[in-house]
Design an enzyme around this catalytic site. Structure first.
Site, short mmCIF file in Angstrom:
data_model
loop_
_atom_site.label_atom_id
_atom_site.label_comp_id
_atom_site.label_asym_id
_atom_site.label_seq_id
_atom_site.Cartn_x
_atom_site.Cartn_y
_atom_site.Cartn_z
N PRO A 89 -11.23 5.52 26.80
CA PRO A 89 -12.10 6.66 26.49
C PRO A 89 -13.59 6.29 26.57
CG PRO A 89 -10.37 6.43 24.83
CD PRO A 89 -10.34 5.20 25.67
N GLU A 116 -4.85 -0.58 19.59
CA GLU A 116 -6.23 -0.08 19.40
C GLU A 116 -7.16 -0.57 20.50
OE1 GLU A 116 -4.58 1.98 17.26
OE2 GLU A 116 -4.26 0.10 16.21
N ARG A 154 -2.80 11.17 47.21
CA ARG A 154 -2.88 12.35 48.07
C ARG A 154 -4.04 12.29 49.05
NH1 ARG A 154 -6.31 16.03 46.34
NH2 ARG A 154 -5.21 17.82 47.20
N ASP A 169 -9.27 22.51 52.02
CA ASP A 169 -9.47 23.66 51.15
C ASP A 169 -10.95 24.05 51.21
OD1 ASP A 169 -7.04 23.14 48.67
OD2 ASP A 169 -7.44 21.78 50.30
C1 9WO Z 1 -7.17 3.91 18.78
C2 9WO Z 1 -7.77 3.94 17.54
C3 9WO Z 1 -7.25 3.99 16.25
C4 9WO Z 1 -8.13 4.01 15.18
C5 9WO Z 1 -9.50 3.97 15.37
C6 9WO Z 1 -10.00 3.92 16.68
C7 9WO Z 1 -9.12 3.91 17.73
N1 9WO Z 1 -9.35 3.85 19.03
C8 9WO Z 1 -8.19 3.83 19.65
C9 9WO Z 1 -8.12 3.74 21.06
O1 9WO Z 1 -9.08 4.05 21.74
N2 9WO Z 1 -6.96 3.27 21.58
C10 9WO Z 1 -6.82 3.11 22.97
C11 9WO Z 1 -5.45 3.52 23.39
C12 9WO Z 1 -7.09 1.72 23.42
C13 9WO Z 1 -7.05 1.66 24.93
C14 9WO Z 1 -5.75 2.27 25.46
N3 9WO Z 1 -5.52 3.53 24.82
C15 9WO Z 1 -6.01 4.67 25.37
C16 9WO Z 1 -6.58 4.85 26.61
N4 9WO Z 1 -6.03 5.83 24.75
N5 9WO Z 1 -6.62 6.74 25.52
C17 9WO Z 1 -6.95 6.18 26.67
C18 9WO Z 1 -7.62 6.87 27.72
C19 9WO Z 1 -7.85 6.26 28.92
C20 9WO Z 1 -8.53 6.95 29.90
N6 9WO Z 1 -8.98 8.20 29.68
C21 9WO Z 1 -8.75 8.81 28.52
C22 9WO Z 1 -8.06 8.16 27.51
#
Ligand code: 9WO
Length: 256
Positions: A89, A116, A154, A169
């Site tokens: 994220p 995490e 794709r 498109d």
């Molecule tokens: C979990 C968490 C728990 C308590 C406090 C903070 C926290 N952060 C996270 C977290 O970001 N976990 C991630 C889980 C760690 C990297 C892999 N995970 C992930 C990737 N979740 N969401 C994504 C992601 C990747 C790409 N685009 C959007 C979401």
């Protein structure tokens, strides 16, 4: 040449989805895409095959240990020299222009984290790029990696039959449409029957007048983009015809 794509994940079977179904499966079966999965658990050296550990500084949850990740990435480098992309994220937002850029590379490594997150020293030493598919939290990077795989697959030459069809498109008046850079939303689509639950297909689409059909589709694309994603229109210069089409769209809307 096939694109060489490697994924680092402790859940390799999640990728059965893209290996077995749809455009990504076709890209793999046709030889346009070579996909290989690498499990950090296979690169552990301890009795428990641990890939996670507790965070320094405390707090809830676990992190991915650096050593199994480093060993995995260093091993796959021999087969895949591509840049390592960590799905998180915190990354730059994925857009079609990023997908286009990635699809042009000969090799790519996707790193899917769990828990995490991963030890920051792996990001510093072995990650070239961090990408987010949107502002929401998943429980791992695997689904984000699959989104990237499908969006790239794709675009690979030969995958959609016609090498141009992924870009087709577009409107013939020099106007780039929904797909090629996602700056205009798509127009509405209809198939048979002509009347479904009392709703008719717009008359212009049955007219056979291709100029009028093209004009209607461009008008719908512009109108929907203005209504739903106005920031996309703010980025582009509208010509006189397009401004007129937007006016007509609003007029027709008010008559509904
Ligand atoms: C979990 C968490 C728990 C308590 C406090 C903070 C926290 N952060 C996270 C977290 O970001 N976990 C991630 C889980 C760690 C990297 C892999 N995970 C992930 C990737 N979740 N969401 C994504 C992601 C990747 C790409 N685009 C959007 C979401």
């Amino acid at each position: 040449m096939a694109m060489n794509l490697s994924v680092v994940t402790i859940f390799p079977r999640m990728f059965d989805a893209v290996l077995e179904h749809g455009i990504s499966a076709r890209a793999i079966n046709s030889g346009a895409l070579a996909l290989k999965l690498w499990n950090p658990r296979d690169f552990t050296t301890d009795r428990h095959r641990a890939v996670d550990d507790r965070p320094y500084g405390g707090g809830a949850g676990m992190l991915m240990k650096p050593l199994p990740l480093a060993r995995t990435i260093d091993a796959l480098k021999a087969e895949n020299p591509g840049p390592v992309i960590y799905l998180s994220p915190q990354g730059e937002k994925l857009e079609q222009r990023v997908v286009t850029e990635l699809a042009e590379l000969p090799a790519l490594v996707l790193l899917a984290g769990r828990y995490e997150g991963i030890d920051e020293r792996i990001v510093e030493s072995r990650v070239e790029r961090e990408i987010s598919i949107g502002d929401y939290v998943l429980s791992g990077g695997e689904l984000a990696a699959m989104v990237i795989i499908e969006s790239i697959a794709r675009l690979l030459p030969g995958v959609l039959g016609n090498p141009q069809s992924a870009h087709e498109d577009s409107f013939s008046n020099g106007f780039v449409g929904a797909d090629s850079d996602c700056r205009l939303l798509d127009y509405p689509h209809y198939t048979r029957p002509e009347i479904f639950e009392g709703r008719a297909v717009p008359e212009v689409l049955r007219s056979g007048d291709h100029r009028q059909i093209q004009r209607w589709r461009l008008m719908q694309a512009l109108g929907r983009t203005q209504a739903r994603r106005p920031e996309l229109l703010a980025e582009r210069e509208l010509d006189a015809q397009q401004i007129a089409l937007l006016k007509t769209y609003q007029l027709e809307k008010n008559h509904e």
